[in-house]
Design a protein around this motif. Structure first.
Motif, PDB file in Angstrom:
ATOM      1  N   PHE A 139     -11.886   2.921  -0.940  1.00  0.00           N
ATOM      2  CA  PHE A 139     -11.430   4.229  -1.413  1.00  0.00           C
ATOM      3  C   PHE A 139     -11.834   5.336  -0.446  1.00  0.00           C
ATOM      4  N   GLN A 140     -13.023   5.219   0.095  1.00  0.00           N
ATOM      5  CA  GLN A 140     -13.536   6.264   0.979  1.00  0.00           C
ATOM      6  C   GLN A 140     -12.933   6.189   2.377  1.00  0.00           C
ATOM      7  N   GLU A 163     -14.977   1.902 -16.699  1.00  0.00           N
ATOM      8  CA  GLU A 163     -14.720   3.323 -16.409  1.00  0.00           C
ATOM      9  C   GLU A 163     -14.444   3.567 -14.926  1.00  0.00           C
ATOM     10  N   PRO A 164     -15.238   3.014 -13.989  1.00  0.00           N
ATOM     11  CA  PRO A 164     -14.879   3.178 -12.574  1.00  0.00           C
ATOM     12  C   PRO A 164     -13.502   2.614 -12.254  1.00  0.00           C
ATOM     13  N   LEU A 165     -13.141   1.536 -12.931  1.00  0.00           N
ATOM     14  CA  LEU A 165     -11.821   0.945 -12.719  1.00  0.00           C
ATOM     15  C   LEU A 165     -10.726   1.895 -13.187  1.00  0.00           C
ATOM     16  N   LEU A 166     -10.940   2.516 -14.340  1.00  0.00           N
ATOM     17  CA  LEU A 166      -9.943   3.443 -14.886  1.00  0.00           C
ATOM     18  C   LEU A 166      -9.748   4.658 -13.979  1.00  0.00           C
ATOM     19  N   GLN A 167     -10.783   5.070 -13.297  1.00  0.00           N
ATOM     20  CA  GLN A 167     -10.664   6.242 -12.445  1.00  0.00           C
ATOM     21  C   GLN A 167      -9.824   5.980 -11.206  1.00  0.00           C
ATOM     22  N   LEU A 168      -9.491   4.732 -10.956  1.00  0.00           N
ATOM     23  CA  LEU A 168      -8.581   4.403  -9.857  1.00  0.00           C
ATOM     24  C   LEU A 168      -7.119   4.569 -10.251  1.00  0.00           C
ATOM     25  N   LEU A 169      -6.859   4.832 -11.524  1.00  0.00           N
ATOM     26  CA  LEU A 169      -5.469   4.909 -11.991  1.00  0.00           C
ATOM     27  C   LEU A 169      -4.682   6.021 -11.311  1.00  0.00           C
ATOM     28  N   SER A 170      -5.349   7.023 -10.811  1.00  0.00           N
ATOM     29  CA  SER A 170      -4.630   8.138 -10.193  1.00  0.00           C
ATOM     30  C   SER A 170      -4.474   7.991  -8.688  1.00  0.00           C
ATOM     31  N   VAL A 171      -4.861   6.858  -8.127  1.00  0.00           N
ATOM     32  CA  VAL A 171      -4.747   6.678  -6.675  1.00  0.00           C
ATOM     33  C   VAL A 171      -3.291   6.528  -6.257  1.00  0.00           C
ATOM     34  N   SER A 172      -2.586   5.585  -6.868  1.00  0.00           N
ATOM     35  CA  SER A 172      -1.179   5.334  -6.538  1.00  0.00           C
ATOM     36  C   SER A 172      -0.583   4.461  -7.631  1.00  0.00           C
ATOM     37  N   ASN A 173       0.727   4.356  -7.662  1.00  0.00           N
ATOM     38  CA  ASN A 173       1.391   3.516  -8.655  1.00  0.00           C
ATOM     39  C   ASN A 173       1.026   2.043  -8.471  1.00  0.00           C
ATOM     40  N   VAL A 174       0.950   1.610  -7.213  1.00  0.00           N
ATOM     41  CA  VAL A 174       0.603   0.211  -6.938  1.00  0.00           C
ATOM     42  C   VAL A 174      -0.787  -0.105  -7.479  1.00  0.00           C
ATOM     43  N   VAL A 175      -1.741   0.762  -7.195  1.00  0.00           N
ATOM     44  CA  VAL A 175      -3.105   0.559  -7.679  1.00  0.00           C
ATOM     45  C   VAL A 175      -3.143   0.624  -9.200  1.00  0.00           C
ATOM     46  N   SER A 176      -2.391   1.534  -9.789  1.00  0.00           N
ATOM     47  CA  SER A 176      -2.381   1.665 -11.251  1.00  0.00           C
ATOM     48  C   SER A 176      -1.912   0.386 -11.918  1.00  0.00           C
ATOM     49  N   PRO A 222       0.815  -1.218   0.000  1.00  0.00           N
ATOM     50  CA  PRO A 222       0.000   0.000   0.000  1.00  0.00           C
ATOM     51  C   PRO A 222       0.843   1.260   0.000  1.00  0.00           C
ATOM     52  N   ALA A 223       0.465   2.200  -0.829  1.00  0.00           N
ATOM     53  CA  ALA A 223       1.118   3.502  -0.857  1.00  0.00           C
ATOM     54  C   ALA A 223       0.258   4.482  -0.078  1.00  0.00           C
ATOM     55  N   PRO A 224       0.845   5.576   0.389  1.00  0.00           N
ATOM     56  CA  PRO A 224       0.026   6.566   1.094  1.00  0.00           C
ATOM     57  C   PRO A 224      -1.110   7.045   0.208  1.00  0.00           C
ATOM     58  N   PRO A 225      -2.309   7.200   0.761  1.00  0.00           N
ATOM     59  CA  PRO A 225      -3.444   7.629  -0.067  1.00  0.00           C
ATOM     60  C   PRO A 225      -3.228   9.027  -0.598  1.00  0.00           C
TER      61      PRO A 225
END
Length: 588
Positions: free
Chosen positions: A445-446, A480-493, A59-62
């Motif tokens: 996410f929340q 589309e909801p999955l793609l919007q997670l791309l900006s959370v962190s490198n690990v999530v991307s 996990p990376a810092p949120p």
């Protein structure tokens, strides 16, 4: 062309908990191999093993909450019949829990005034286990009003005071005097200096064990509380000094007092994790059958303490060879799965403990086929659906503590079954599982961003060999909801892109559903990232799209894709893949 599924794997008998250190070598990925024409990626420590799936995410810092505006996962425009996951999960009973008189989740502790003390609360305890790889200890302390009213902690005891309290406890003329002497000794043993003084004092442990085995119930209880204070010590020598008492603690697990059994279980759990000598003594004395007998207890506090003691035992470095085979050969796995069954008897605290126990069993890979035969996949899938229904309610405190091990167990067990065998478990090919997972992703996410990789890892293993799950992602408009997670962190991307690779890999029909949509813009944006892991995974996705969807190449070139690739052509780890894509684009 197959897709690798990944496994959380513990190192040296310790379960893997993601670290905040992205360079740490605390876990390794066990790939099953992949044929991927033109594009390979090599992970450190896996020499010359091409793999599509990244190593276990850490996990990376949120990010700042404003960095990602995530559309609600509860909206599926093309499927009005699932526009509300509550209606989609309508036949799932609400998550049930035992409440105290105050109406809060019951987290265990001694009944009649007992309370679980530091580590402060179950949330911090599990955070310690998950993020810092600490083996936590539990401490139960009596919160008797007359003791708490003094308003100050007891002072450390010197050698003379320890001797005096032991003498009074053993030879006092009145039982009240003997009991008070043990209470004073117990309070002093909260200090490390007193603990060291106690174990150095000749005959002290022998005296305490004598009081533990006396026929005076109150003296027995106070002696056990003294041992419990000693078991919580940070010094391994203190645990070794408690060795003469462990066989008696084991014997008392078959007693009638639930409070006393709970105290013995937590004390054994604390000692087990510190000392191999303690484990070596308890195993032939029958600790596993004794724990299996405790499974019959109707008391929630006892079951929670039992789960804690068992989880400590399963984390021992010698567990895969000397402990887990015996556990799997007992009735513990069946009872464990029964306690994880959704329904009115499901208790959050108990479920959390035994979900982690199951996680340690699965990670050992000793006999996962047995767990699957006992219905582990079905039980966990149903529990996942219930968790998704519960997190949408108002009372969701602590649910992430259960979601984490449940997702890990499901992810790892999926690597043990073929696509055909997984299909036999109707819950795993049910669209409700996909919907439930996205509900949990929204919840993470929340409230718990560090758990997003857990859910995405499960989604990765679900989509690796299941066209039906990939179809569900497309038909429910979840890309589309999955793609919007791309900006959370490198690990999530990396994990999001891996899931998209799994979908694209299924062939032309799936790639056509992916492209163009919002995917083109997202991939071009990812190519601006500096992280080579993220960019590398996006290159693999582009390779699959170029292979199965010729129009993707043309659209990519028209939107300055070649210029975006040029940014990475000098990077050693990416050069070959960039060149392959450039050639494919120019010779389309």
């Amino acid at each position: 062309m197959g897709v690798t599924v990944g496994r959380w794997r513990p190192r040296s008998g310790m379960s893997y908990f993601p670290s905040q250190n992205p360079e740490g070598e605390d876990a390794e990925l066990e790939p099953s191999g992949i044929r991927f024409p033109g594009v390979f990626r090599f992970w450190p420590g896996l020499a010359q093993t091409p793999a599509l799936v990244p190593p276990p995410p850490r996990p990376a810092p949120p990010p700042p909450r404003s960095a990602l505006r995530l559309r609600s996962f509860c909206h599926f425009p093309s499927c009005p019949w699932v526009s509300d996951p509550r209606s989609f999960l309508v036949d799932i009973p609400q998550f049930c829990h035992v409440e105290t008189a105050a109406g809060s989740f019951q987290t265990g502790g001694l009944r009649g005034g007992g309370v679980t003390l530091p580590p402060a609360g179950a949330g911090e305890l599990r955070k310690a286990r998950r993020e810092q790889q600490l083996i936590s200890k539990r401490l139960l302390r009596d919160d008797v009003p007359e003791e708490a009213g003094e308003g100050c902690a007891a002072a450390a005891l010197g050698e003379a005071e320890v001797q005096r309290f032991l003498w009074l406890a053993q030879r006092g003329t009145e039982e009240k005097e003997r009991e008070e002497a043990l209470v004073s000794l117990r309070q002093g043993l909260q200090h490390q200096e007193t603990q060291q003084t106690f174990i150095r004092l000749e005959g002290s442990m022998r005296t305490l064990v004598g009081l533990l085995t006396s026929n005076r119930a109150l003296l027995q209880l106070e002696a056990a509380r003294c041992l419990h204070e000693l078991s919580h010590s940070e010094q391994s020598t203190v645990a070794e000094a408690c060795l003469p008492a462990t066989s008696y603690l084991l014997t008392y697990l078959s007693g009638h007092s639930s409070d006393f059994i709970e105290l013995c279980l937590y004390t054994l759990g604390n000692l087990i994790v510190d000392s191999e000598a303690v484990r070596r003594q308890l195993l032939p004395q029958g600790i596993i059958p004794a724990l299996a007998t405790c499974m019959q207890s109707p008391h929630v506090a006892v079951l929670e303490a039992l789960g804690y003691a068992l989880s400590q035992l399963l984390q021992a470095k010698e567990a895969p060879e000397k402990i887990i085979p015996s556990v799997l050969g007992s009735t513990l796995p069946q009872h464990m799965l029964q306690l994880l069954q959704p329904g009115p008897k499901l208790n959050l605290g108990v479920a959390v403990e035994f979900a982690w126990c199951l996680h340690y069993l699965v990670c050992s890979q000793v006999n996962n086929a047995l767990l699957i035969a006992h219905g582990a996949l079905t039980t966990l899938a149903l529990l996942l659906l219930e968790l998704a229904a519960a997190v949408q309610g108002t009372e969701d405190a602590g649910l992430e503590l259960l979601a984490c091990p449940v997702l890990r167990c499901l992810s790892n067990l999926l690597t043990e079954v073929t696509e055909e065998a997984a299909g036999e478990h109707l819950q795993l090919r049910d669209e409700r599982v996909v919907v439930a997972l996205f509900v949990l992703l929204q919840f993470f996410f929340q409230k718990q961003p560090s758990l997003l990789p857990e859910g995405l890892w499960f989604l990765n293993n679900l989509t690796a060999h299941s066209p039906s799950v990939c179809t569900s992602l497309l038909s429910l408009d979840l890309i589309e909801p999955l793609l919007q997670l791309l900006s959370v962190s490198n690990v999530v991307s990396v994990l999001v892109l891996t899931v998209l690779c799994n979908v694209a890999e299924k062939g032309p029909a799936y790639s056509q559903r992916l492209w163009p949509g919002p995917l083109l813009h997202s991939v071009l944006n990812v190519l601006t990232f500096s992280d080579t892991e993220v960019v590398g995974q996006s290159l693999e996705l582009l390779h699959l799209l170029f292979l199965y969807q010729p129009k993707a190449t043309e659209a990519f070139v028209q939107h300055a894709g070649l210029q975006a690739l040029e940014r990475h052509q000098e990077e050693a780890h990416l050069r070959d893949r960039v060149l392959a894509l450039q050639q494919a684009a120019l010779h389309r």
